[in-house]
Design a protein around this motif. Structure first.
Motif, PDB file in Angstrom:
ATOM      1  N   THR A   1     118.627  80.709  -2.792  1.00  0.00           N
ATOM      2  CA  THR A   1     119.284  81.189  -1.573  1.00  0.00           C
ATOM      3  C   THR A   1     119.508  82.694  -1.634  1.00  0.00           C
ATOM      4  N   VAL A   2     119.966  83.172  -2.781  1.00  0.00           N
ATOM      5  CA  VAL A   2     120.224  84.609  -2.894  1.00  0.00           C
ATOM      6  C   VAL A   2     118.920  85.393  -2.781  1.00  0.00           C
ATOM      7  N   HIS A   3     117.859  84.884  -3.399  1.00  0.00           N
ATOM      8  CA  HIS A   3     116.563  85.569  -3.279  1.00  0.00           C
ATOM      9  C   HIS A   3     116.103  85.617  -1.824  1.00  0.00           C
ATOM     10  N   VAL A   4     116.237  84.511  -1.122  1.00  0.00           N
ATOM     11  CA  VAL A   4     115.841  84.476   0.299  1.00  0.00           C
ATOM     12  C   VAL A   4     116.678  85.487   1.076  1.00  0.00           C
ATOM     13  N   TRP A   5     117.982  85.438   0.868  1.00  0.00           N
ATOM     14  CA  TRP A   5     118.908  86.329   1.574  1.00  0.00           C
ATOM     15  C   TRP A   5     118.552  87.786   1.329  1.00  0.00           C
ATOM     16  N   ARG A   6     118.109  88.073   0.106  1.00  0.00           N
ATOM     17  CA  ARG A   6     117.874  89.453  -0.290  1.00  0.00           C
ATOM     18  C   ARG A   6     116.522  89.975   0.198  1.00  0.00           C
ATOM     19  N   THR A   7     115.491  89.130   0.222  1.00  0.00           N
ATOM     20  CA  THR A   7     114.156  89.634   0.584  1.00  0.00           C
ATOM     21  C   THR A   7     113.821  89.422   2.063  1.00  0.00           C
ATOM     22  N   LEU A   8     114.655  88.628   2.756  1.00  0.00           N
ATOM     23  CA  LEU A   8     114.376  88.372   4.176  1.00  0.00           C
ATOM     24  C   LEU A   8     114.367  89.641   5.040  1.00  0.00           C
ATOM     25  N   PRO A   9     115.340  90.546   4.857  1.00  0.00           N
ATOM     26  CA  PRO A   9     115.353  91.729   5.746  1.00  0.00           C
ATOM     27  C   PRO A   9     114.065  92.540   5.686  1.00  0.00           C
ATOM     28  N   LEU A  10     113.564  92.809   4.486  1.00  0.00           N
ATOM     29  CA  LEU A  10     112.350  93.626   4.383  1.00  0.00           C
ATOM     30  C   LEU A  10     111.181  92.926   5.068  1.00  0.00           C
ATOM     31  N   ALA A  11     111.026  91.625   4.782  1.00  0.00           N
ATOM     32  CA  ALA A  11     109.925  90.879   5.404  1.00  0.00           C
ATOM     33  C   ALA A  11     110.049  90.910   6.923  1.00  0.00           C
ATOM     34  N   THR A  12     111.296  90.799   7.412  1.00  0.00           N
ATOM     35  CA  THR A  12     111.509  90.818   8.865  1.00  0.00           C
ATOM     36  C   THR A  12     111.098  92.163   9.458  1.00  0.00           C
ATOM     37  N   VAL A  13     111.501  93.233   8.795  1.00  0.00           N
ATOM     38  CA  VAL A  13     111.178  94.564   9.305  1.00  0.00           C
ATOM     39  C   VAL A  13     109.659  94.779   9.285  1.00  0.00           C
ATOM     40  N   ILE A  14     109.013  94.323   8.204  1.00  0.00           N
ATOM     41  CA  ILE A  14     107.558  94.471   8.124  1.00  0.00           C
ATOM     42  C   ILE A  14     106.896  93.684   9.260  1.00  0.00           C
ATOM     43  N   LEU A  15     107.346  92.463   9.488  1.00  0.00           N
ATOM     44  CA  LEU A  15     106.749  91.650  10.551  1.00  0.00           C
ATOM     45  C   LEU A  15     107.055  92.212  11.938  1.00  0.00           C
ATOM     46  N   LEU A  16     108.243  92.795  12.096  1.00  0.00           N
ATOM     47  CA  LEU A  16     108.582  93.433  13.382  1.00  0.00           C
ATOM     48  C   LEU A  16     107.581  94.536  13.691  1.00  0.00           C
ATOM     49  N   ALA A  17     107.289  95.346  12.666  1.00  0.00           N
ATOM     50  CA  ALA A  17     106.304  96.413  12.847  1.00  0.00           C
ATOM     51  C   ALA A  17     104.950  95.815  13.213  1.00  0.00           C
ATOM     52  N   GLY A  18     104.610  94.704  12.545  1.00  0.00           N
ATOM     53  CA  GLY A  18     103.332  94.043  12.840  1.00  0.00           C
ATOM     54  C   GLY A  18     103.287  93.517  14.261  1.00  0.00           C
ATOM     55  N   LEU A  19     104.386  92.917  14.702  1.00  0.00           N
ATOM     56  CA  LEU A  19     104.439  92.385  16.074  1.00  0.00           C
ATOM     57  C   LEU A  19     104.304  93.503  17.086  1.00  0.00           C
ATOM     58  N   ALA A  20     104.981  94.629  16.799  1.00  0.00           N
ATOM     59  CA  ALA A  20     104.931  95.752  17.741  1.00  0.00           C
ATOM     60  C   ALA A  20     103.520  96.318  17.827  1.00  0.00           C
ATOM     61  N   ALA A  21     102.733  96.096  16.768  1.00  0.00           N
ATOM     62  CA  ALA A  21     101.379  96.667  16.757  1.00  0.00           C
ATOM     63  C   ALA A  21     100.393  95.813  17.545  1.00  0.00           C
ATOM     64  N   ILE A  22     100.786  94.593  17.925  1.00  0.00           N
ATOM     65  CA  ILE A  22      99.883  93.783  18.751  1.00  0.00           C
ATOM     66  C   ILE A  22      99.960  94.326  20.181  1.00  0.00           C
ATOM     67  N   PRO A  23      98.827  94.757  20.751  1.00  0.00           N
ATOM     68  CA  PRO A  23      98.890  95.391  22.073  1.00  0.00           C
ATOM     69  C   PRO A  23      99.447  94.437  23.139  1.00  0.00           C
TER      70      PRO A  23
END
Lengths: 339, 325
Positions: free
Chosen positions: B195-217
């Motif tokens: 749980t702690v690992h998920v809690w800790r690494t989720l934000p970075l993955a979310t931000v990376i995916l947000l950038a990816g989503l924004a890059a889809i035209p």
């Protein structure tokens, strides 16, 4: 096949002036209607509202006899071609064209039949396994058309589909696209800011500015009988000359502006004292830039015509009265009375 | 001597050929000189803090060095054989993989959901984004101490909430005890670390995916709408395939962070109960530093190496592909 109608449609983004301001217009069944206007005039917003990609603030969209204002795009039986073509970059040409059919759940055999039909119409047979990035601009545009075509939509919406092509390719694409539309006979609404495309392709043109329709008519009506000074100066290259006399603007096209001596006394014409400043030689024609009073005007002559006046010296010019158009100086609206 | 009349002031400007002689002022304009100078700090840093310790670790792993006797005597593969035969090592190896893989599977699912929610327009979006990012900005050690209290065997607020809800205590769903004993029961302790690992690494993955989503035209999404694709069809046939390169980056980062991390285990459970949450990094630390067997510690740590090499190679391939598109 279906007609497309928008009724008193409005789109307002935030507190700004409306992008589309109470527009009503109809594209007849099978018609090629062009929405023409400068960037920011609301033409793309209008098209996106017809397609269902943008909810209108008020007003209705009617396709066939159905009010579709509140239906999602997929329920409208429309197909759209985007300026960027919007091909799915990770799919082959074949899968791009198949995508709308798969989404509809078309049976496999039927899918292939329609894909082959669309591919052969648009000359894509040898490209089916390629990815979009391996295609030229013209090929991508044809894939986008094929993807729009396979669904057999009742309406085509095209958003500046030729603007990413180079000038040469654009001329032939214009021709292909129009022939293609004629042959399938689907109602088409085509957005462009390019007057050459609009004049060359449209059955009718709707000229838009600041979210309103300034005039709808055939290319000839729009060019010859502009409803106001915006339309008069937006179409034509160079645009219509406007010379203020009293409370009226006297408008005339550069090709109708020629030395008074050339005019026949039997046909009435209006005189202007013209000072030519500069000549621009364009191969097939030449443009003479100069002034009438304080107003800049342009005259256009075929390059083959001998000119018997010289730059820098005032010369008497004239325009046949039947070619004169008059506008109210204040409102810019066309006046049908001869002053 | 050349001269020119200044068009703005009318002065006469003169210059001689000597004015063009290099005087050293433009030395740094030469990229062949400037490049190495700018690169030097990074190279020194990496050699000093990564290269030297790594070489040392390899040397230790093949010798009999301990904290007491630091002379490096070659013993071949003996350390690796010893370490491999240890049950705790086997468990640590399994746990390292389990924590990294399971946590990243959960992270990638949650990150996709979160990124999609955060890319939509709604009131208070900035605050929600800020809150989602918070775990990432907290120092790991502090955050884990927070979790240590949250999961405390006696004072855990989670337990208190469960008791209030009537889910914990005699005759309830989670049983007769008054506490869950999150960190004292083997499977709950493992769940806590996950749980702690998920809690800790989720934000970075979310931000990376947000950038990816924004890059889809937007046009591509609109085209899919017009083409009649339902939400799930768009998700699985358009979004996921287009996001895969960037998702790979997010997953690889997460794997590296969880696989090499020892802070969470060290602070939360110290590997316990009875080594049930031991991972390679913590076991290497306990063996090498706390038990003073540097050679064994180095050998254990080197087992991290093959996986990290693979991850690094995949990362480089993804980066290269991103460059060529």
């Amino acid at each position: 096949m279906a007609s497309v109608e928008v009724r008193e449609i409005v789109k307002q983004f935030g507190e700004n002036a409306p992008a589309v301001d109470h527009i009503s217009l109809t594209a007849q069944d099978g018609e090629f209607l062009v929405l023409l206007g400068p960037s920011g005039c609301g033409k793309t917003t209008l098209l996106r509202m017809i397609g269902g990609l943008e909810p209108p603030t008020s007003g209705d969209v009617v396709i066939g006899n159905h009010v579709v204002t509140h239906l999602p795009p997929r329920a409208r039986r429309i197909a759209m071609v985007f300026q960027s073509y919007a091909l799915y970059p990770h799919m082959s040409v074949h899968d791009n064209i198949a995508f709308p059919l798969r989404a509809q759940g078309t049976p496999k055999a039927e899918q292939e039949k329609r894909i082959n039909w669309a591919a052969s119409i648009l000359g894509l047979d040898g490209l089916m396994k390629r990815k979009p990035r391996q295609l030229s601009g013209g090929q991508r545009q044809r894939v986008a058309l094929a993807r729009a075509l396979v669904r057999e939509p009742s309406v085509f919406l095209l958003d500046e589909p030729l603007s990413n092509l180079d000038a040469q390719r654009r001329a032939s694409a214009r021709d292909e696209l129009q022939q293609f539309q004629r042959s399938i006979g689907t109602t088409t609404i085509y957005v462009t800011h390019d007057q050459v495309e609009a004049m060359g392709m449209g059955d009718r043109i709707a000229v838009l500015n600041l979210g309103t329709v300034r005039q709808i008519g055939t290319p000839q009506e729009i060019y010859d009988d502009p409803a106001d000074t915006f339309v008069a100066t937006f179409l034509g290259s160079p645009p219509m000359n406007l010379v203020e006399r009293g409370t009226m603007l006297h408008g005339f096209r550069p090709e109708h502006f020629s030395p008074a001596a050339w005019h026949d006394a039997a046909n009435p014409f209006e005189r202007f004292s013209f000072v030519p400043h500069r000549e621009e030689y364009l191969g097939a024609e030449r443009l003479i830039y100069g002034e009438v009073g304080d107003e800049k005007v342009v005259a256009r002559f075929p390059a083959t015509t001998q000119l018997d006046f010289s730059i820098g010296h005032p010369v008497e010019f004239g325009v046949a009265t039947r070619h004169m158009r008059y506008f109210d100086a204040e409102s810019g609206v066309r006046s049908y009375e001869t002053p | 001597m050349s001269a020119l009349t200044s068009p703005s002031t009318g002065e006469t400007l003169t210059w001689s050929d000597d004015d063009f002689e290099p005087d050293g002022r433009y030395l740094l304009d030469n990229s062949r000189l400037l490049g190495p100078i700018m690169l030097m700090p990074a190279v020194i840093y990496i050699i000093g803090l990564v290269g030297v310790p790594f070489a040392l670790a390899i040397a230790y792993a093949f010798s009999d060095v301990t904290v007491g006797d630091q002379s490096i005597d070659w013993v071949g593969l003996r350390n690796f054989r010893d370490v491999w035969g240890n049950d705790t090592f086997q468990r640590a190896l399994r746990n390292s993989f389990m924590f990294a893989i399971v946590s990243q599977v959960i992270v990638i699912i949650l990150a996709n959901m979160l990124a999609m929610v955060l890319s939509a327009n709604f009131h208070g979006k900035r605050i929600v984004r800020f809150l989602v990012l918070l775990p990432w900005t907290t120092p790991i050690a502090l955050a884990v101490i927070g979790w240590l209290w949250t999961l405390d065997n006696v004072y855990s607020p989670i337990d208190a909430a469960l008791r209030e809800l009537g889910l914990l205590g005699p005759g309830t769903m989670f049983g007769p005890g008054k506490n869950m004993l999150w960190l004292a029961k083997p499977d709950l302790a493992q769940l806590s670390v996950l749980t702690v690992h998920v809690w800790r690494t989720l934000p970075l993955a979310t931000v990376i995916l947000l950038a990816g989503l924004a890059a889809i035209p937007q046009d591509v999404k609109d085209a899919a709408d017009v083409d009649g694709a339902s939400f799930w069809r768009q998700f699985f046939y358009i979004r996921v395939p287009l996001l895969i390169p960037i998702m790979t980056v997010a997953i690889l980062y997460g794997i590296v962070f969880t696989f090499t991390d020892m802070t969470v285990v060290y602070i939360l459970t110290r590997g316990g109960p009875i080594d049930n949450t031991q991972v390679l990094a913590s076991w290497a630390f306990f063996t090498g530093v706390e038990a003073s067997n540097l050679a064994h510690g180095a050998a254990i740590a080197l087992f991290l190496f093959p996986l990290l090499v693979v991850v690094a190679l995949i990362m480089l391939r993804v980066a290269k592909r991103a460059e060529t598109v």
